[in-house]
Design a protein around this motif. Structure first.
Motif, short mmCIF file in Angstrom:
data_model
loop_
_atom_site.label_atom_id
_atom_site.label_comp_id
_atom_site.label_asym_id
_atom_site.label_seq_id
_atom_site.Cartn_x
_atom_site.Cartn_y
_atom_site.Cartn_z
N ARG A 250 75.56 48.56 89.35
CA ARG A 250 75.85 47.31 88.66
C ARG A 250 75.35 46.10 89.44
O ARG A 250 74.96 45.09 88.86
CB ARG A 250 77.35 47.20 88.40
CG ARG A 250 77.82 48.09 87.27
CD ARG A 250 79.21 47.75 86.81
NE ARG A 250 80.21 48.14 87.80
CZ ARG A 250 81.52 48.00 87.61
NH1 ARG A 250 81.98 47.47 86.50
NH2 ARG A 250 82.37 48.39 88.55
N ILE A 251 75.36 46.20 90.79
CA ILE A 251 74.79 45.10 91.59
C ILE A 251 73.31 44.95 91.30
O ILE A 251 72.79 43.83 91.16
CB ILE A 251 75.05 45.36 93.09
CG1 ILE A 251 76.55 45.25 93.38
CG2 ILE A 251 74.26 44.39 93.95
CD1 ILE A 251 76.91 45.63 94.81
N TRP A 252 72.59 46.06 91.17
CA TRP A 252 71.17 46.00 90.85
C TRP A 252 70.93 45.44 89.45
O TRP A 252 70.03 44.63 89.24
CB TRP A 252 70.56 47.39 90.99
CG TRP A 252 69.17 47.50 90.46
CD1 TRP A 252 68.73 48.25 89.40
CD2 TRP A 252 68.01 46.84 90.97
NE1 TRP A 252 67.39 48.10 89.22
CE2 TRP A 252 66.91 47.23 90.16
CE3 TRP A 252 67.79 45.95 92.01
CZ2 TRP A 252 65.63 46.76 90.38
CZ3 TRP A 252 66.50 45.48 92.22
CH2 TRP A 252 65.45 45.89 91.42
N GLN A 253 71.72 45.85 88.47
CA GLN A 253 71.57 45.33 87.11
C GLN A 253 71.86 43.83 87.07
O GLN A 253 71.21 43.08 86.33
CB GLN A 253 72.48 46.10 86.16
CG GLN A 253 72.06 47.55 85.97
CD GLN A 253 73.04 48.32 85.11
OE1 GLN A 253 74.16 47.85 84.82
NE2 GLN A 253 72.67 49.53 84.72
N PRO A 452 68.46 52.82 87.81
CA PRO A 452 68.41 53.23 89.21
C PRO A 452 68.38 54.74 89.31
O PRO A 452 68.69 55.46 88.36
CB PRO A 452 69.71 52.66 89.80
CG PRO A 452 70.14 51.62 88.82
CD PRO A 452 69.66 52.07 87.48
N PRO A 453 67.94 55.27 90.45
CA PRO A 453 67.93 56.72 90.63
C PRO A 453 69.32 57.28 90.60
O PRO A 453 70.33 56.59 90.67
CB PRO A 453 67.27 56.89 92.01
CG PRO A 453 67.47 55.61 92.69
CD PRO A 453 67.45 54.56 91.63
N SER A 454 69.39 58.60 90.50
CA SER A 454 70.68 59.26 90.39
C SER A 454 71.55 58.93 91.59
O SER A 454 71.10 58.86 92.71
CB SER A 454 70.47 60.78 90.32
OG SER A 454 69.81 61.23 91.48
N PRO A 458 72.21 51.05 95.36
CA PRO A 458 71.90 49.76 94.75
C PRO A 458 70.70 49.79 93.89
O PRO A 458 70.46 48.86 93.16
CB PRO A 458 71.69 48.85 95.98
CG PRO A 458 71.32 49.77 97.07
CD PRO A 458 72.03 51.04 96.81
N ALA A 459 69.87 50.84 93.98
CA ALA A 459 68.68 50.89 93.13
C ALA A 459 68.78 52.03 92.16
O ALA A 459 67.81 52.53 91.66
CB ALA A 459 67.42 51.05 93.99
#
Length: 459
Positions: A250-253, A452-454, A458-459
């Motif tokens: 969610r931080i990445w989004q 983001p990857p599994s 953060p990504a």
């Protein structure tokens, strides 16, 4: 007299006919001028005429001609114009970088703590992902991984401190014996060193220490501040790691929402690739550092060098600073072997360190790290030097992963822009859709690439 009026009549008739012809030609010339348009200005513009003097007031009016000047932009040479355009853009970029550097320097502790949290998260995130795949909820998986990771790091620090405190007395005695042996070797060496010269060197060292007592005391007081800042940074890194492990997706989004909409697809595709590069770098560096520490530690242990285990831990930690860390940790092991076991043990320790580092550089790093995070040695040296100048040891540690991630992001964005240009190019009638044939180009980021990857990183 009778012939004179006839002659005058013929002369008058001829003059009349000539005047009619002149008026006819003048009219024809005027009509031709009207058809051709206004006359073009001459190539050479004469200078401004002087105003008519009073004695020529009755003459025809003088015409004033204003000279035309070229456009200033056209008067500047093309090369100078290009240099000026590039120059002011470079000045803007330099000013931006300078401002960012000042901001980072002002909040250096926060930045280093967050970067350290990213590196720790990249190391621990696979454990969280593994627990999630086996049915453990996100909260317990994050808590178990964080507790295990922090406990392991705390145990390593405690073990190093315990080993140093346990062996400090024995080490000081061995150092004194080693200094005596070194002194005897210098006295009997072919360098013709005398006892007076050695005593003079020792005296100079004692005087230097006595003269710099104030500086040493102030350095000790500053050391207290450094310890407080280090504890603060550790707490910030721990909290940041917890939140990144638990809520990284969610931080990445949320971060993607700050990016302009036009650039969002490219950034959404570059983010997961940058995270995979960072994760691969951290894992590979940990594995390589662990192999270095084990083999060099075994070598100096069999050579009876004291504190072999703490030295192995120092070698593991310094391995996170590329090139420089290996040199410093190897030199530390050689110095300890020299002052405690003599010249032969020091030479053998140096041989062990060089052999392990050669195997690391030519076999382990290319095999474990792979091509995804490979950085040119010149870029490594320059980035480590720049990071050390800007932020000390912390900057030297994060410089190389930052360069590796930047290289990955720039390569992907270049391929993405090329793909976008090909898709938006007008197609001729009847032509089929084509894609970029370049092998370096990656497919455009679809819905899967924006995720983001599994795991919960953060990504």
């Amino acid at each position: 007299m009778s012939r004179v009026p006839g002659w005058l009549g013929r002369l008058g008739a001829g003059l009349t006919q000539m005047s009619r012809r002149l008026e006819q030609r003048r009219a024809e010339a005027q009509r031709e001028g009207d058809d051709e348009g206004p006359p073009s200005p001459p190539d050479h513009v004469p200078p401004l005429a002087e105003p008519a003097s009073p004695e020529h007031a009755g003459a025809a009016d003088q015409t004033y001609v204003v000279p035309t000047r070229p456009d200033p932009a056209q008067a500047v040479p093309w090369g100078m114009r290009v240099a000026a355009e590039a120059g002011w853009r470079l000045l803007v970029l330099a000013g931006t970088v300078w401002v960012l550097t000042r901001i980072i320097s002002a909040v250096q502790l926060v930045v280093l703590a967050f970067v350290a949290a990213l590196l720790i998260t990249a190391l621990l995130q696979p454990s969280v992902a593994w627990l999630r795949r086996h049915g453990v909820p996100r909260g317990p998986a994050t808590a178990l991984t964080a507790i295990f990771g922090f406990v392991v790091m705390g145990l390593i620090g405690w073990f190093v401190t315990w080993q140093v405190m346990e062996n400090i007395d024995n080490l000081s005695d061995q150092v004194q014996d080693g200094i005596d042996e070194l002194r005897n070797w210098l006295l009997n060496s072919p360098f013709h060193v005398t006892d007076k010269q050695i005593n003079e060197i020792a005296k100079n060292l004692r005087e230097a220490v006595g003269a710099n007592t104030d500086q040493i005391t102030s350095a000790g007081l500053e050391g207290v501040t450094v310890v407080v800042e280090a504890l603060t940074g550790i707490l910030l890194a721990a909290f940041s790691t917890l939140f990144l492990l638990y809520d990284g997706k969610r931080i990445w989004q949320w971060t993607l929402k700050l990016v302009p909409a036009a650039a969002r697809p490219g950034v959404a595709g570059a983010g997961p690739r940058a995270w995979r590069t960072l994760t691969a770098y951290v894992r590979g560096t940990v594995i390589v550092a662990l192999i270095d520490a084990i083999f060099i530690g075994l070598g100096i242990y069999f050579l009876d060098v004291p504190m072999a285990v703490p030295l192995a831990v120092f070698i593991f930690l310094f391995a996170f600073i590329p090139l420089v860390g290996a040199v410093v940790s190897g030199a530390l092991a050689v110095v300890v072997a020299l002052v405690t076991q003599g010249m032969f043990a020091a030479v053998m320790t140096l041989a062990v360190v060089l052999v392990v580092q050669q195997i690391e550089g030519h076999i382990l790093q290319p095999f474990i790290l792979g091509r995804a995070v490979r950085v040119h040695p010149l870029a490594v040296v320059l980035s480590v030097a720049a990071g050390g100048l800007v932020a000390g040891i912390g900057g030297a540690v994060v410089a190389v992963p930052l360069v590796a991630v930047t290289n990955t992001v720039v390569g992907y964005l270049r391929a993405h822009s090329r793909e976008t240009a090909v898709r938006q190019a007008p197609k001729p009638p009847g032509a089929t859709a084509t894609t970029d044939a370049s092998p370096a180009a990656e497919p455009p980021p679809g819905p899967a690439a924006t995720e983001p990857p599994s795991g919960t990183g953060p990504a």
